[in-house]
Scaffold this active site. Structure first.
Site, PDB file in Angstrom:
ATOM      1  CG  ASN A  30      -2.231  -0.655   0.968  1.00 35.01           C
ATOM      2  OD1 ASN A  30      -2.795  -0.507  -0.100  1.00 35.01           O
ATOM      3  ND2 ASN A  30      -2.727  -1.396   1.954  1.00 35.01           N
ATOM      4  CE1 TYR A  57      -9.458   1.842   3.923  1.00 37.12           C
ATOM      5  CE2 TYR A  57     -10.102   0.209   2.297  1.00 37.12           C
ATOM      6  CZ  TYR A  57      -9.367   0.574   3.403  1.00 37.12           C
ATOM      7  OH  TYR A  57      -8.540  -0.344   4.005  1.00 37.12           O
ATOM      8  CG  HIS A  95      -8.065   1.562  -0.358  1.00 33.67           C
ATOM      9  ND1 HIS A  95      -7.199   1.581   0.702  1.00 33.67           N
ATOM     10  CD2 HIS A  95      -8.142   0.271  -0.734  1.00 33.67           C
ATOM     11  CE1 HIS A  95      -6.769   0.356   0.956  1.00 33.67           C
ATOM     12  NE2 HIS A  95      -7.322  -0.468   0.079  1.00 33.67           N
TER      13      HIS A  95
END
Ligand code: NAD
Ligand code: G6P
Ligand code: MN
Length: 432
Positions: free
Chosen positions: A147, A252, A199
């Site tokens: 990430n 998210y 996300h």
């Protein structure tokens, strides 16, 4: 036979990967898997390496697990390189989350100030990996899970000049699994279309006759929400908003559509239980106690407490699909190439794609509704600035990224948070 190299091999997710490879051995005949880590991760790497070998020994297949701190040795002649590393380990994540919270801003692994600093730490390392790959395994595919997955993938293509890359996330996998349960319709009978960035994507779903059932699903998700990873607190979306956009936002999106409530919850949790990273430390400790058990030779259920559960469904399926040219439908981070006309062709987006020997071939999504188009363009600008700052080490570019990030109110506080993060992470930010 296939050689896999996994950067960040000491991760507690390694059994997840092994399970996915064992399941797919017939289509993806692996010979060896090299788990690479750094000195700080050696203890974890040793434990999980032995655990991984036990999983293969309990299978009908003869696969050897190697653990090493020598990345170049591991990359030599690899066919697939997967990444699941965390620069600075969980202590760095604690800082990414704690420092913003201490100033009243959201502290989260991939969103807001923390997410940008994770990019600053991760991108220089991934670019080193790419340079190694150019020499040691120029034909390999890079499957990125580290990430912020979308930004890391974009840096690989744009600055690493490496096209054979696919970025992954488990959020779409979990959404599909959960929604299939909620609808009572098998996954294979649902037609999905995802679009956005990592996300920060939305999706639509149709039944097997091609009839769009997104509005039905929105209704049902208000009775029983499903498919949300464990790390995200469930504040409900405003229903009128979802009906207006006729799409389902990813988990998210709560941080943006319900920013006030998510921040309030985050601060309360930070004050009472500590940050998510501190909770993850406990979960991870318990997992590694299990992994030490010489009789454990399968992925334990407890791994589902981690937000990245089921990630192998994406990672191993992507690798098998490239290797065996399966053309499986997978949600991936890849070059846009027109799938979302609201964003430049050359930038990275997260979309539904068919994955085969040539990599990902995107499904066109078409234009987004007005509000979502605006959000997405702002988020992409934030990502591009963050990546550029990570590569150049330019303070002003980092400030621009902070200023445009919707989760950060611009001004003196933002600048102070940024400065404090720079000091806290100094050891892992040589470019600044
Ligand atoms: P972790 O803290 O266990 O880190 C994994 C390993 O990486 C550690 O053993 C660490 O020592 C090692 N490492 C650090 N720097 C390294 C380097 N330069 N080279 C090689 N190894 C290095 O992390 P985790 O919780 O297992 O997560 C791993 C990564 O995957 C993180 O970046 C995390 O954000 C990401 N992740 C992604 C998703 C997704 O949806 N894409 C989901 C969950 C986690
Ligand atoms: C998610 C994501 C990851 C994220 C992770 C956090 O669902 O897809 O990208 O960073 O889980 O999980 P954790 O258990 O580490 O908080
Ligand atoms: Mn993710």
């Amino acid at each position: 036979k296939v050689k896999i190299a996994t950067i960040g091999g000491g991760s507690s997710y390694t059994p997840e990967l092994m399970e996915g490879f064992i399941k797919r051995y017939d289509e993806l005949p692996i010979k060896e898997i090299w788990l690479v880590d750094v000195a700080e991760g050696k203890e974890k790497q040793d434990i999980v390496g032995k655990m991984a070998q036990r999983m293969w020994d309990a299978s009908p297949y003869d696969v050897k697990i190697h653990t090493t701190l020598d990345r170049q040795l591991a990359l030599k002649d690899a066919d697939f390189v997967t990444t699941q590393f965390r620069v600075g380990q969980l202590d760095a994540r604690v800082k990414d989350e704690r420092i913003p919270f201490s100033y009243g801003l959201l502290g989260q692994e991939t969103n807001g100030a923390g997410g940008m600093f994770k990019a600053f730490r991760t991108i220089p390392i991934i670019l080193e990996v790419v340079e190694d790959m150019k020499v040691l395994c120029p034909d390999a595919w890079l499957i990125n899970f580290a990430n912020p997955s979308g930004m890391v993938t974009e840096a690989i293509i744009k600055y690493g000049k490496w096209d054979k890359v696919i970025g992954l996330c488990n959020v779409p996998v979990m959404a599909k699994m959960g929604e299939s349960n909620t609808l009572g319709i098998p996954k294979e009978d649902l037609i999905y279309k995802f679009a956005g960035v990592n996300h920060f994507h939305w999706h639509k779903v149709a039944d097997k006759n091609g009839k769009d059932i997104t509005l039905d699903l929105i209704d049902k998700l208000y009775e029983e929400n499903s498919g949300l990873p464990k790390n995200i607190f469930d504040v409900a979306f405003y229903k009128e908003q979802l009906v207006q956009m006729k799409m389902i936002p990813c988990g998210y999106h709560r941080y943006y559509y319900r920013a006030e409530e998510m921040l309030k919850h985050g601060i309360t949790e930070y004050e009472n239980e500590g940050t998510r990273a501190q909770q993850v430390k406990k979960i991870e400790h318990d997992l590694f106690e299990l992994y030490k058990d010489p009789n454990l030779n399968y992925k334990p259920k407890q791994l589902e407490e981690r937000g990245g559960a089921y990630y192998s469904d994406a990672a191993c399926e992507t690798i098998a699909s490239i290797y065996a040219n399966k053309n499986t439908e997978i949600v991936v981070s890849t070059r846009n190439d027109g799938a979302i006309p609201d964003l430049p062709a050359e930038c990275v987006v997260e979309v539904t794609a068919y994955v085969g020997a040539q990599g990902a071939r995107n499904v066109a999504f078409g234009e987004l509704p007005t509000a979502e188009k605006g959000w997405l363009q702002v988020m992409k600008a934030m990502e591009l600035l963050t990546i550029e700052a990570a590569v150049t080490g330019d303070y002003a570019t980092a400030l621009q990224a902070f200023t445009i990030n919707p989760l950060i109110q611009s001004g003196e506080t933002a600048k102070q948070v940024m400065n404090e993060l720079f000091i806290a992470h100094e050891a892992h930010l040589p470019q600044f």
